[in-house]
Motif scaffolding. Structure first.
Motif, PDB file in Angstrom:
ATOM      1  N   ASP A 192       2.870   1.597  -3.391  1.00 33.06           N
ATOM      2  CA  ASP A 192       1.973   1.907  -4.514  1.00 33.06           C
ATOM      3  C   ASP A 192       1.454   3.336  -4.452  1.00 33.06           C
ATOM      4  O   ASP A 192       1.063   3.911  -5.476  1.00 33.06           O
ATOM      5  CB  ASP A 192       0.783   0.933  -4.535  1.00 33.06           C
ATOM      6  CG  ASP A 192       1.180  -0.474  -4.966  1.00 33.06           C
ATOM      7  OD1 ASP A 192       2.302  -0.622  -5.491  1.00 33.06           O
ATOM      8  OD2 ASP A 192       0.386  -1.413  -4.754  1.00 33.06           O
ATOM      9  N   ASN A 193       1.416   3.901  -3.262  1.00 30.34           N
ATOM     10  CA  ASN A 193       0.899   5.261  -3.080  1.00 30.34           C
ATOM     11  C   ASN A 193       1.986   6.212  -2.577  1.00 30.34           C
ATOM     12  O   ASN A 193       1.703   7.164  -1.853  1.00 30.34           O
ATOM     13  CB  ASN A 193      -0.266   5.239  -2.088  1.00 30.34           C
ATOM     14  CG  ASN A 193      -1.445   4.428  -2.575  1.00 30.34           C
ATOM     15  OD1 ASN A 193      -2.304   4.926  -3.320  1.00 30.34           O
ATOM     16  ND2 ASN A 193      -1.499   3.164  -2.175  1.00 30.34           N
ATOM     17  N   SER A 194       3.197   5.929  -2.968  1.00 29.79           N
ATOM     18  CA  SER A 194       4.336   6.698  -2.450  1.00 29.79           C
ATOM     19  C   SER A 194       4.243   8.185  -2.790  1.00 29.79           C
ATOM     20  O   SER A 194       4.594   9.032  -1.972  1.00 29.79           O
ATOM     21  CB  SER A 194       5.650   6.119  -2.992  1.00 29.79           C
ATOM     22  OG  SER A 194       5.664   6.174  -4.411  1.00 29.79           O
ATOM     23  N   ASP A 195       3.745   8.523  -3.982  1.00 32.11           N
ATOM     24  CA  ASP A 195       3.658   9.935  -4.372  1.00 32.11           C
ATOM     25  C   ASP A 195       2.743  10.719  -3.440  1.00 32.11           C
ATOM     26  O   ASP A 195       3.068  11.851  -3.041  1.00 32.11           O
ATOM     27  CB  ASP A 195       3.154  10.058  -5.814  1.00 32.11           C
ATOM     28  CG  ASP A 195       4.169   9.562  -6.828  1.00 32.11           C
ATOM     29  OD1 ASP A 195       5.355   9.460  -6.464  1.00 32.11           O
ATOM     30  OD2 ASP A 195       3.777   9.274  -7.972  1.00 32.11           O
ATOM     31  N   ILE A 196       1.619  10.106  -3.092  1.00 33.81           N
ATOM     32  CA  ILE A 196       0.670  10.783  -2.204  1.00 33.81           C
ATOM     33  C   ILE A 196       1.271  10.954  -0.814  1.00 33.81           C
ATOM     34  O   ILE A 196       1.192  12.022  -0.198  1.00 33.81           O
ATOM     35  CB  ILE A 196      -0.653   9.982  -2.115  1.00 33.81           C
ATOM     36  CG1 ILE A 196      -1.299   9.879  -3.498  1.00 33.81           C
ATOM     37  CG2 ILE A 196      -1.603  10.636  -1.114  1.00 33.81           C
ATOM     38  CD1 ILE A 196      -2.524   8.990  -3.526  1.00 33.81           C
ATOM     39  N   ILE A 197       1.890   9.877  -0.302  1.00 35.13           N
ATOM     40  CA  ILE A 197       2.484   9.922   1.044  1.00 35.13           C
ATOM     41  C   ILE A 197       3.640  10.914   1.083  1.00 35.13           C
ATOM     42  O   ILE A 197       3.789  11.662   2.064  1.00 35.13           O
ATOM     43  CB  ILE A 197       2.950   8.516   1.463  1.00 35.13           C
ATOM     44  CG1 ILE A 197       1.735   7.598   1.613  1.00 35.13           C
ATOM     45  CG2 ILE A 197       3.737   8.568   2.772  1.00 35.13           C
ATOM     46  CD1 ILE A 197       2.088   6.153   1.906  1.00 35.13           C
ATOM     47  N   PHE A 228      -2.594   7.327   6.479  1.00 36.82           N
ATOM     48  CA  PHE A 228      -2.963   7.007   5.108  1.00 36.82           C
ATOM     49  C   PHE A 228      -3.484   5.571   5.002  1.00 36.82           C
ATOM     50  O   PHE A 228      -4.513   5.319   4.366  1.00 36.82           O
ATOM     51  CB  PHE A 228      -1.759   7.198   4.173  1.00 36.82           C
ATOM     52  CG  PHE A 228      -2.072   6.894   2.740  1.00 36.82           C
ATOM     53  CD1 PHE A 228      -2.651   7.851   1.926  1.00 36.82           C
ATOM     54  CD2 PHE A 228      -1.809   5.633   2.199  1.00 36.82           C
ATOM     55  CE1 PHE A 228      -2.960   7.565   0.602  1.00 36.82           C
ATOM     56  CE2 PHE A 228      -2.114   5.340   0.873  1.00 36.82           C
ATOM     57  CZ  PHE A 228      -2.689   6.323   0.071  1.00 36.82           C
ATOM     58  N   GLN A 251      -7.466   3.753   4.120  1.00 37.44           N
ATOM     59  CA  GLN A 251      -7.664   2.904   2.946  1.00 37.44           C
ATOM     60  C   GLN A 251      -8.580   1.711   3.215  1.00 37.44           C
ATOM     61  O   GLN A 251      -8.878   0.953   2.297  1.00 37.44           O
ATOM     62  CB  GLN A 251      -6.299   2.382   2.445  1.00 37.44           C
ATOM     63  CG  GLN A 251      -5.329   3.459   2.037  1.00 37.44           C
ATOM     64  CD  GLN A 251      -5.889   4.397   0.986  1.00 37.44           C
ATOM     65  OE1 GLN A 251      -6.305   3.949  -0.090  1.00 37.44           O
ATOM     66  NE2 GLN A 251      -5.911   5.688   1.287  1.00 37.44           N
ATOM     67  N   THR A 301       2.078   7.959   7.328  1.00 42.75           N
ATOM     68  CA  THR A 301       1.901   6.621   6.762  1.00 42.75           C
ATOM     69  C   THR A 301       0.774   5.861   7.459  1.00 42.75           C
ATOM     70  O   THR A 301      -0.070   5.237   6.810  1.00 42.75           O
ATOM     71  CB  THR A 301       3.216   5.826   6.873  1.00 42.75           C
ATOM     72  OG1 THR A 301       4.245   6.539   6.184  1.00 42.75           O
ATOM     73  CG2 THR A 301       3.065   4.445   6.259  1.00 42.75           C
ATOM     74  N   ILE A 327       0.843  -1.204   0.000  1.00 45.40           N
ATOM     75  CA  ILE A 327       0.000   0.000   0.000  1.00 45.40           C
ATOM     76  C   ILE A 327       0.873   1.247   0.000  1.00 45.40           C
ATOM     77  O   ILE A 327       0.628   2.209  -0.749  1.00 45.40           O
ATOM     78  CB  ILE A 327      -0.937  -0.001   1.232  1.00 45.40           C
ATOM     79  CG1 ILE A 327      -1.948  -1.142   1.138  1.00 45.40           C
ATOM     80  CG2 ILE A 327      -1.669   1.340   1.351  1.00 45.40           C
ATOM     81  CD1 ILE A 327      -2.800  -1.303   2.389  1.00 45.40           C
TER      82      ILE A 327
END
Length: 289
Positions: free
Chosen positions: A11-16, A96, A100, A93, A8
């Motif tokens: 895959d969502n590193s840009d948002i985090i 986030f 989800q 983190t 998770i």
């Protein structure tokens, strides 16, 4: 479950990353970043968070962590930047991942906290260790350099050296003065050493005792010590303390001490203009004959 959490996050590193940067920017007035430009702060923040993700993805890779800690030290930032940054990453983190899923229970939260701690703790431990180790090394080098500068021995002419002292003299520094004096006298084959205490604010019993010891040590290796920079208040203090400085010459200024050193080495200062005038008169008289 740890693998699921890691997927998770990656895959969502840009948002985090963006959430992390937004929170870190709110700390930019802290001591570790108040003196740097916004551009440098932004680039450093992005490098930091990329290193965090890189450590999560490639566990055991310490090269980037070491290079980053060295960079922070060169920037002069405090270790709080590391601890604050990792705590922000931990909080962002966790928040986030919790957002989800709708199925949240005690076990889920416990496993999530355990997983994030497992990612963050090795990073903070490695960074802080590298940071501390580099600081200790730098401080050690600075301490050695400061010690060398605190008691310099300067050869100003054949057989004559000067040791200018500035600041307070404690026992440790007195020992260094003694060592540098003896080593320098032998190294430079000095016949006369001038110890200039103009920059020493206070001369008490201990300081005077150390100076006398240093002069005696210099005398034992075949050289003469001249104490210069004796201000009136220091002279009065020495007299009041009953300290005997009669074993070696003393002068009120470095200039007078240097003239005395020249005399002790069978030299003297000659006025060039008078010498030239005398030569001209001699030439005129010879020509007249």
């Amino acid at each position: 479950m740890d693998r699921e959490f890691k997927k998770i996050v990656l895959d969502n590193s840009d948002i985090i990353v963006q959430k992390w940067i937004d929170e870190i920017d709110s700390l930019k007035n802290s001591n570790y970043s108040s003196s740097v430009t916004d551009e440098l702060l932004e680039s450093t923040n992005r490098e930091f968070v990329n290193i965090i993700f890189g450590s999560i993805q490639n566990e055991g890779d310490t090269k980037q962590l070491k290079e980053f800690s060295e960079k922070l030290i060169n920037l002069g930032w405090q270790v709080s930047y590391i601890t604050d940054g990792l705590q922000v990453f931990r909080r962002v983190t966790i928040d986030f991942i919790l957002n989800q899923t709708d199925q949240i229970d005690t076990n889920y939260i416990s496993e999530l906290l355990h997983s994030v701690d497992k990612w963050v703790e090795p990073v903070i431990k490695q960074l802080v260790n590298e940071y501390s180790g580099n600081w200790e090394n730098i401080l050690s080098l600075q301490r050695v350099a400061l010690q060398e500068l605190s008691a310099p021995l300067i050869p100003v002419m054949d057989d004559i050296t000067v040791m200018p002292l500035v600041g307070t003299i404690d026992t440790e520094r007195a020992k260094l003065i003694m060592e540098n004096l003896l080593d320098g006298v032998i190294k430079h084959s000095s016949e006369v050493v001038l110890i200039d205490i103009t920059g020493v604010p206070v001369v008490d019993t201990m300081v005077a005792h150390h100076i006398v010891q240093a002069a005696d040590a210099v005398r034992l290796v075949g050289a003469t010590c001249i104490l210069v920079g004796i201000r009136p208040e220091i002279a009065q203090t020495i007299v009041n303390l009953g300290i005997d400085l009669g074993k070696f010459p003393t002068k009120s200024s470095l200039r007078k001490g240097f003239i005395k050193a020249l005399e002790l080495t069978n030299r003297k200062i000659v006025d060039v203009e008078q010498k030239d005038s005398g030569m001209e008169q001699l030439i005129d008289s010879l020509g007249g004959e």
